[in-house]
Write a protein that holds these residues in place. Sequence first.
Motif, PDB file in Angstrom:
ATOM      1  N   ASP A   2       0.845  -1.183   0.000  1.00  0.00           N
ATOM      2  CA  ASP A   2       0.000   0.000   0.000  1.00  0.00           C
ATOM      3  C   ASP A   2       0.886   1.241   0.000  1.00  0.00           C
ATOM      4  O   ASP A   2       2.021   1.209   0.461  1.00  0.00           O
ATOM      5  CB  ASP A   2      -0.891  -0.015   1.249  1.00  0.00           C
ATOM      6  CG  ASP A   2      -1.996   1.021   1.197  1.00  0.00           C
ATOM      7  OD1 ASP A   2      -2.357   1.440   0.077  1.00  0.00           O
ATOM      8  OD2 ASP A   2      -2.494   1.413   2.269  1.00  0.00           O
ATOM      9  N   GLY A   3       0.370   2.334  -0.509  1.00  0.00           N
ATOM     10  CA  GLY A   3       1.110   3.585  -0.483  1.00  0.00           C
ATOM     11  C   GLY A   3       1.797   3.884  -1.802  1.00  0.00           C
ATOM     12  O   GLY A   3       1.572   3.226  -2.824  1.00  0.00           O
ATOM     13  N   SER A   4       2.650   4.891  -1.774  1.00  0.00           N
ATOM     14  CA  SER A   4       3.308   5.342  -3.004  1.00  0.00           C
ATOM     15  C   SER A   4       4.356   4.357  -3.520  1.00  0.00           C
ATOM     16  O   SER A   4       4.709   4.391  -4.692  1.00  0.00           O
ATOM     17  CB  SER A   4       3.963   6.709  -2.762  1.00  0.00           C
ATOM     18  OG  SER A   4       4.914   6.609  -1.721  1.00  0.00           O
ATOM     19  N   SER A  20      15.323  -0.928  -4.664  1.00  0.00           N
ATOM     20  CA  SER A  20      14.038  -0.522  -5.242  1.00  0.00           C
ATOM     21  C   SER A  20      13.814   0.981  -5.143  1.00  0.00           C
ATOM     22  O   SER A  20      12.694   1.451  -5.315  1.00  0.00           O
ATOM     23  CB  SER A  20      12.904  -1.289  -4.564  1.00  0.00           C
ATOM     24  OG  SER A  20      12.999  -1.186  -3.166  1.00  0.00           O
ATOM     25  N   ASN A  21      14.882   1.726  -4.852  1.00  0.00           N
ATOM     26  CA  ASN A  21      14.848   3.187  -4.777  1.00  0.00           C
ATOM     27  C   ASN A  21      13.829   3.718  -3.771  1.00  0.00           C
ATOM     28  O   ASN A  21      13.119   4.683  -4.047  1.00  0.00           O
ATOM     29  CB  ASN A  21      14.592   3.796  -6.163  1.00  0.00           C
ATOM     30  CG  ASN A  21      15.716   3.512  -7.121  1.00  0.00           C
ATOM     31  OD1 ASN A  21      16.872   3.470  -6.725  1.00  0.00           O
ATOM     32  ND2 ASN A  21      15.395   3.296  -8.368  1.00  0.00           N
ATOM     33  N   MET A  60       7.435   2.960   7.983  1.00  0.00           N
ATOM     34  CA  MET A  60       6.227   2.445   7.338  1.00  0.00           C
ATOM     35  C   MET A  60       5.414   1.707   8.385  1.00  0.00           C
ATOM     36  O   MET A  60       5.962   1.124   9.323  1.00  0.00           O
ATOM     37  CB  MET A  60       6.578   1.480   6.206  1.00  0.00           C
ATOM     38  CG  MET A  60       6.905   2.131   4.915  1.00  0.00           C
ATOM     39  SD  MET A  60       6.870   0.917   3.594  1.00  0.00           S
ATOM     40  CE  MET A  60       7.349   1.953   2.250  1.00  0.00           C
ATOM     41  N   ARG A  61       4.120   1.718   8.164  1.00  0.00           N
ATOM     42  CA  ARG A  61       3.234   0.951   9.043  1.00  0.00           C
ATOM     43  C   ARG A  61       3.310  -0.526   8.667  1.00  0.00           C
ATOM     44  O   ARG A  61       3.465  -0.870   7.499  1.00  0.00           O
ATOM     45  CB  ARG A  61       1.793   1.443   8.896  1.00  0.00           C
ATOM     46  CG  ARG A  61       1.566   2.844   9.400  1.00  0.00           C
ATOM     47  CD  ARG A  61       0.085   3.228   9.389  1.00  0.00           C
ATOM     48  NE  ARG A  61      -0.674   2.690   8.277  1.00  0.00           N
ATOM     49  CZ  ARG A  61      -0.845   3.305   7.095  1.00  0.00           C
ATOM     50  NH1 ARG A  61      -0.278   4.468   6.876  1.00  0.00           N
ATOM     51  NH2 ARG A  61      -1.576   2.750   6.165  1.00  0.00           N
ATOM     52  N   LEU A  62       3.200  -1.379   9.649  1.00  0.00           N
ATOM     53  CA  LEU A  62       3.234  -2.819   9.372  1.00  0.00           C
ATOM     54  C   LEU A  62       2.023  -3.249   8.546  1.00  0.00           C
ATOM     55  O   LEU A  62       2.089  -4.252   7.830  1.00  0.00           O
ATOM     56  CB  LEU A  62       3.285  -3.610  10.683  1.00  0.00           C
ATOM     57  CG  LEU A  62       4.652  -3.610  11.362  1.00  0.00           C
ATOM     58  CD1 LEU A  62       4.559  -4.242  12.733  1.00  0.00           C
ATOM     59  CD2 LEU A  62       5.676  -4.329  10.507  1.00  0.00           C
TER      60      LEU A  62
END
Length: 152
Positions: free
Chosen positions: A17-19, A43-44, A50-52
């Motif tokens: 999830d996320g960007s 992976s840049n 980050m949330r788990l």
Amino acid sequence: MPFERFVESGRIAYVSDGSHKGKLVSIVDIIDQNRVLVDGPQSNIPRGEMRLSQLHLTKFRLRFPYTGSTKVVRKAWEAAKLDEKWAETMWAKKVENKKKRAAMSDFDRFKLGKARQIRNKIRTDCFFRLKKNIRIKKNTKASGKPVPAKKP
């Protein structure tokens, strides 16, 4: 032991999830029970929290010192040949297939449907041909003469 994948330093996770969705990161440190510090040198993805709930843990784990720098994580990643190992997993192959299907045009979907129809017709014909051959073999005696089939 019921669980084999733990949230730990060096564990590789798939971002769901996320960007940065669809990329691999390495857990560098645990902030609290909901957040971790991650780094994704290949992976840049810059080092950050980050949330788990945004991560899916993989079976891979890197060995590097506690809270190692990005340079240390990158060296461990390259030494373990993680990108190659990840590409061989069924998980990665399914993700690739999902991307391919999402990129298909209307005409591509039509061609795929037609190819499946042809494949299924060939498969069905082959199945019934084999079934018929088995029935003939069962109904022959040792002399080679066919025995009439019994009616139910």
